[in-house]
Design a protein around this motif. Structure first.
Motif, mmCIF file in Angstrom:
data_model
loop_
_atom_site.group_PDB
_atom_site.id
_atom_site.type_symbol
_atom_site.label_atom_id
_atom_site.label_comp_id
_atom_site.label_asym_id
_atom_site.label_seq_id
_atom_site.Cartn_x
_atom_site.Cartn_y
_atom_site.Cartn_z
ATOM 1 N N VAL A 360 0.872 -1.177 0.000
ATOM 2 C CA VAL A 360 0.000 0.000 0.000
ATOM 3 C C VAL A 360 0.910 1.229 0.000
ATOM 4 O O VAL A 360 1.133 1.885 1.016
ATOM 5 C CB VAL A 360 -0.942 0.016 1.224
ATOM 6 C CG1 VAL A 360 -1.914 1.197 1.130
ATOM 7 C CG2 VAL A 360 -1.725 -1.284 1.290
ATOM 8 N N VAL A 361 1.470 1.513 -1.135
ATOM 9 C CA VAL A 361 2.433 2.597 -1.253
ATOM 10 C C VAL A 361 2.476 3.058 -2.704
ATOM 11 O O VAL A 361 2.346 2.246 -3.621
ATOM 12 C CB VAL A 361 3.839 2.140 -0.771
ATOM 13 C CG1 VAL A 361 4.378 1.030 -1.649
ATOM 14 C CG2 VAL A 361 4.813 3.306 -0.728
ATOM 15 N N ILE A 362 2.604 4.353 -2.882
ATOM 16 C CA ILE A 362 2.713 4.926 -4.226
ATOM 17 C C ILE A 362 3.997 5.740 -4.256
ATOM 18 O O ILE A 362 4.088 6.793 -3.618
ATOM 19 C CB ILE A 362 1.506 5.817 -4.558
ATOM 20 C CG1 ILE A 362 0.198 5.039 -4.381
ATOM 21 C CG2 ILE A 362 1.618 6.347 -5.981
ATOM 22 C CD1 ILE A 362 -1.044 5.905 -4.445
ATOM 23 N N TYR A 363 4.990 5.265 -4.961
ATOM 24 C CA TYR A 363 6.277 5.936 -4.992
ATOM 25 C C TYR A 363 6.249 7.144 -5.922
ATOM 26 O O TYR A 363 5.567 7.147 -6.957
ATOM 27 C CB TYR A 363 7.380 4.965 -5.416
ATOM 28 C CG TYR A 363 7.649 3.884 -4.392
ATOM 29 C CD1 TYR A 363 8.220 4.204 -3.163
ATOM 30 C CD2 TYR A 363 7.307 2.563 -4.635
ATOM 31 C CE1 TYR A 363 8.459 3.225 -2.208
ATOM 32 C CE2 TYR A 363 7.538 1.577 -3.686
ATOM 33 C CZ TYR A 363 8.121 1.912 -2.469
ATOM 34 O OH TYR A 363 8.328 0.952 -1.517
ATOM 35 N N VAL A 364 6.987 8.159 -5.539
ATOM 36 C CA VAL A 364 7.046 9.388 -6.332
ATOM 37 C C VAL A 364 7.450 9.082 -7.765
ATOM 38 O O VAL A 364 6.858 9.596 -8.722
ATOM 39 C CB VAL A 364 8.043 10.387 -5.696
ATOM 40 C CG1 VAL A 364 8.255 11.589 -6.609
ATOM 41 C CG2 VAL A 364 7.546 10.833 -4.326
ATOM 42 N N ARG A 365 8.447 8.227 -7.921
ATOM 43 C CA ARG A 365 8.953 7.909 -9.264
ATOM 44 C C ARG A 365 7.860 7.299 -10.133
ATOM 45 O O ARG A 365 7.769 7.609 -11.335
ATOM 46 C CB ARG A 365 10.142 6.954 -9.147
ATOM 47 C CG ARG A 365 10.647 6.438 -10.473
ATOM 48 C CD ARG A 365 12.089 6.029 -10.394
ATOM 49 N NE ARG A 365 12.955 7.169 -10.131
ATOM 50 C CZ ARG A 365 14.263 7.184 -10.374
ATOM 51 N NH1 ARG A 365 14.854 6.143 -10.906
ATOM 52 N NH2 ARG A 365 14.984 8.249 -10.093
ATOM 53 N N ASP A 366 7.035 6.447 -9.550
ATOM 54 C CA ASP A 366 5.978 5.805 -10.336
ATOM 55 C C ASP A 366 4.933 6.826 -10.783
ATOM 56 O O ASP A 366 4.464 6.787 -11.919
ATOM 57 C CB ASP A 366 5.313 4.700 -9.507
ATOM 58 C CG ASP A 366 6.248 3.533 -9.246
ATOM 59 O OD1 ASP A 366 7.202 3.363 -10.024
ATOM 60 O OD2 ASP A 366 6.037 2.812 -8.257
ATOM 61 N N VAL A 367 4.555 7.729 -9.887
ATOM 62 C CA VAL A 367 3.580 8.760 -10.259
ATOM 63 C C VAL A 367 4.132 9.632 -11.380
ATOM 64 O O VAL A 367 3.448 9.905 -12.382
ATOM 65 C CB VAL A 367 3.218 9.641 -9.041
ATOM 66 C CG1 VAL A 367 2.308 10.790 -9.469
ATOM 67 C CG2 VAL A 367 2.534 8.807 -7.972
ATOM 68 N N LEU A 368 5.379 10.060 -11.234
ATOM 69 C CA LEU A 368 5.955 10.969 -12.231
ATOM 70 C C LEU A 368 6.224 10.292 -13.564
ATOM 71 O O LEU A 368 6.336 10.967 -14.585
ATOM 72 C CB LEU A 368 7.250 11.588 -11.680
ATOM 73 C CG LEU A 368 7.100 12.422 -10.396
ATOM 74 C CD1 LEU A 368 8.414 13.100 -10.043
ATOM 75 C CD2 LEU A 368 5.996 13.460 -10.540
ATOM 76 N N SER A 369 6.325 8.973 -13.569
ATOM 77 C CA SER A 369 6.532 8.261 -14.836
ATOM 78 C C SER A 369 5.242 8.173 -15.649
ATOM 79 O O SER A 369 5.283 7.937 -16.860
ATOM 80 C CB SER A 369 7.075 6.852 -14.571
ATOM 81 O OG SER A 369 6.080 6.022 -13.986
ATOM 82 N N ARG A 370 4.091 8.370 -14.977
ATOM 83 C CA ARG A 370 2.809 8.202 -15.667
ATOM 84 C C ARG A 370 1.968 9.478 -15.743
ATOM 85 O O ARG A 370 1.064 9.562 -16.577
ATOM 86 C CB ARG A 370 1.989 7.104 -14.973
ATOM 87 C CG ARG A 370 2.627 5.734 -15.044
ATOM 88 C CD ARG A 370 1.686 4.627 -14.619
ATOM 89 N NE ARG A 370 1.459 4.553 -13.196
ATOM 90 C CZ ARG A 370 2.220 3.883 -12.333
ATOM 91 N NH1 ARG A 370 3.303 3.251 -12.771
ATOM 92 N NH2 ARG A 370 1.920 3.829 -11.053
ATOM 93 N N TYR A 371 2.259 10.444 -14.878
ATOM 94 C CA TYR A 371 1.411 11.636 -14.802
ATOM 95 C C TYR A 371 2.268 12.892 -14.716
ATOM 96 O O TYR A 371 3.456 12.837 -14.382
ATOM 97 C CB TYR A 371 0.469 11.541 -13.599
ATOM 98 C CG TYR A 371 -0.281 10.234 -13.567
ATOM 99 C CD1 TYR A 371 -1.310 9.979 -14.467
ATOM 100 C CD2 TYR A 371 0.075 9.231 -12.660
ATOM 101 C CE1 TYR A 371 -1.975 8.765 -14.470
ATOM 102 C CE2 TYR A 371 -0.586 8.010 -12.662
ATOM 103 C CZ TYR A 371 -1.604 7.779 -13.562
ATOM 104 O OH TYR A 371 -2.252 6.579 -13.571
ATOM 105 N N GLN A 372 1.653 14.021 -15.002
ATOM 106 C CA GLN A 372 2.373 15.289 -14.936
ATOM 107 C C GLN A 372 2.740 15.611 -13.480
ATOM 108 O O GLN A 372 1.918 15.441 -12.572
ATOM 109 C CB GLN A 372 1.509 16.408 -15.514
ATOM 110 C CG GLN A 372 1.267 16.285 -17.011
ATOM 111 C CD GLN A 372 0.351 17.382 -17.526
ATOM 112 O OE1 GLN A 372 -0.815 17.445 -17.169
ATOM 113 N NE2 GLN A 372 0.879 18.248 -18.385
#
Length: 603
Positions: A360-372
């Motif tokens: 249950v974790v959302i890493y910064v890198r993953d968000v930035l790889s898919r979204y602005q």
């Protein structure tokens, strides 16, 4: 001009950081620092990766690599992520530099010589399976004060009280799951009781200022009710050696003693790098630390309050010789105490506590790889854990992106530029203003004061909410004036006036938005005919350790060429081309895809 220190919590380098971390320390500190620079203050924003302590050691052992190799890898990942998020550090460094080690040892020696570091015998936990010593955070049990489980051996996250591992009910080792054994050994303790009276006076002073968030000041004053000496050394092989105990290599300074000193050591490293580059003096840091008129703001999540409102101020007072034992400051001079501890609450995810082990974790890198990146910054600023716990959900992330960023702000920018490009090709001159024009321009200009005051008071949600209200007013102005219907040549002057008024309002709003959404504000500036540099961005720079020569990346930047926090008149005749959308609309399928990645079924 005031010297403003933005002291940003140091992300721990045992792995990549998740969005809860940057919601606490990252985005709030960047918004504040960008605003303070724009109003003319001299800001020094510093931080780095925290790289000592047992979690690094345990993770490295599990991977079969050295602690240094693990820290090097994660330091680079974190640096890359924070640059991509647009966090405008003057220096983001690390705690494994020689400079940091020297400053930490210097602080320790003066605190010790002033009488505030005392040697005491204390029980040390041993893992019966591995035979290794266990740091407090690697022992869990039931809190003896509130009954919460699992509480850590150094602090209960539920009631916030500091603990000792031997006080836990039914303690177990997080490494082996076995009951730890305790043996007596000697360590240095920070004599908090000898500093408690002055700490209490300081907290009374900051409470009277009315600037601290109520939850932070009440929690901080509560800590003084059970003040006692706290161990500042540990039995561990990975950390900064204890001055005077060189013959005991297993004794190292406690990671939290060394980490908070990073704010000071990073400031000193920043000045040394300026001297090496020929752009300043190695003593420049003193303007933020020795000048009594300087102000310092410490940004973090609420789990770090104790270290910033008690332990760090106590270390500073001990160094300054301001406790009951007296004493004198060392060569670093009289060091300033924090002006404000700006602590955010926790960010949960889809209604659950963040847990890397449970996925249950959302890493910064993953968000930035898919979204602005600004979509994440917007969510954190408008719906983050500013004064109470907040929940990140993918459905709300998509809703706010689509209905507020795309349909609200992005639509206003696009329709403004599109109408000007189609009808004039450049910013038109304004004719006589009507009441409706003045009302919009006056309302937006007043926003510089209202929004700015909220940011200065660390009420960033209120600030961004006000900007979005003004965006709705500007969209309402388009509906009221209907420039898209002014097709008759006799209406051309009025059309020019409306569109001039509109692009002035959009330009002003973009200036305010730039502290929250720097990436897209630069894109909006280009849409409005500018150079796209309204929000200076940080850069990753490869450097070498000033003393050892070891290479590592830092975050730095040139933030001197700033757009002022005020209306700047748009220039008639500036070419305006047909725009492309600045923000990306997200498909509803994103929600199901991201929930599947988290392993959460909300069908």
């Amino acid at each position: 001009m005031t010297h403003i220190l933005s002291a940003v919590a140091w992300p721990y380098a045992n792995g990549p950081r998740h969005i809860g971390h940057v919601a606490g320390f990252g985005v709030p500190s960047d918004v504040f620092s960008r605003y303070m620079r724009m109003v003319g203050e001299d800001v020094l924003m510093v931080s780095g990766t925290d790289e000592h302590g047992t979690p690094i050691l345990v993770s490295a052992d599990a991977e079969g690599i050295t602690p240094e190799e693990l820290a090097d890898r994660n330091n680079r990942i974190i640096v890359e992520d924070l640059v991509a998020l647009g966090l405008s550090y003057d220096l983001f460094t690390r705690t494994t530099t020689v400079n940091h080690e020297r400053v930490v040892q210097q602080m320790f020696e003066v605190c010790r010589d002033n009488g505030y570091m005392v040697v005491q015998s204390t029980p040390v936990a041993i893992d019966p399976e591995t035979g290794n010593t266990l740091p407090d955070r690697y022992i869990e049990g039931t809190c003896p004060l509130c009954g919460y489980s699992p509480a850590r051996g150094d602090q209960c996250d539920h009631c916030g009280n500091q603990l000792d591992p031997q006080d836990l009910i039914d303690p177990v080792s997080k490494v082996s799951g076995k009951t730890p054994q305790f043996r007596e050994t000697e360590h240095y303790f920070l004599d908090l009781p000898a500093l408690a009276e002055r700490l209490g006076q300081w907290l009374d002073e900051v409470e009277e200022s009315g600037q601290w968030r109520p939850n932070v000041i009440s929690f901080s004053k509560h800590l003084l009710e059970d003040v006692r000496p706290r161990a500042m050394s540990r039995d561990i092989s990975w950390g900064i050696p204890v001055p005077g105990w060189e013959e005991q290599p297993s004794k190292r300074l406690y990671v939290w003693f060394d980490a908070v000193i990073g704010y000071l050591s990073a400031s000193i490293e920043w000045a040394r790098r300026r001297e090496a580059a020929g752009t300043g003096s190695r003593e420049d840091w003193r303007a933020w630390w020795n000048d009594a008129e300087a102000r310092s703001y410490y940004f973090m999540g609420k789990d770090n309050i104790v270290f910033h409102s008690q332990i760090w101020p106590a270390e500073l007072l001990a160094y300054n010789g301001e406790g009951s034992r007296g004493g004198q400051p060392g060569d670093l001079g009289q060091l300033n105490l924090p002006t404000q501890v700006v602590a955010s609450e926790f960010l949960t995810m889809e209604g659950e506590k963040v847990s890397s082990s449970k996925g249950v974790v959302i890493y910064v890198r993953d968000v930035l790889s898919r979204y602005q990146p600004d979509a994440l910054r917007y969510f954190i600023s408008i719906a983050g854990p500013e004064t109470s716990d907040a929940d990140f959900t993918w459905s709300e992330f998509v809703r706010r992106n689509n209905s507020e960023l795309v349909a609200g702000w992005g639509n206003l920018v696009n329709r403004t530029a599109a109408m000007i490009a189609k009808n004039f090709g450049e910013i038109p001159a304004a004719g006589p203003l009507e009441a409706v024009d003045r009302e919009l321009l006056d309302a937006v200009e007043a926003g510089f004061t209202t929004v700015g005051n909220s940011i200065a008071a660390h009420r960033q949600r209120a600030a961004l909410t006000e900007i979005m209200r003004l965006v709705r007013e500007a969209n309402g102005y388009v509906s009221a004036t209907e420039p898209f219907k002014m097709k008759d040549p006799s209406q051309r002057e009025r059309l020019g006036t409306v569109l001039h008024t509109l692009i002035q309002a959009v330009s002003d709003l973009n200036t305010m938005m730039s502290v929250f959404l720097p990436h897209s504000s630069n894109a909006v500036d280009r849409v409005l005919g500018g150079a796209g540099d309204i929000a200076p961005m940080p850069r990753l720079e490869e450097v070498t350790d000033l003393d050892s020569g070891k290479p590592y990346p830092i975050i730095t930047g040139d933030y001197s060429n700033l757009h002022p926090w005020e209306r700047v008149e748009v220039q008639v005749g500036t070419p305006i081309a047909k725009p492309s959308p600045v923000f990306t609309k997200l498909d509803a399928s994103v929600v199901a895809e991201e929930l599947e990645r988290l392993g959460i079924d909300k069908a």
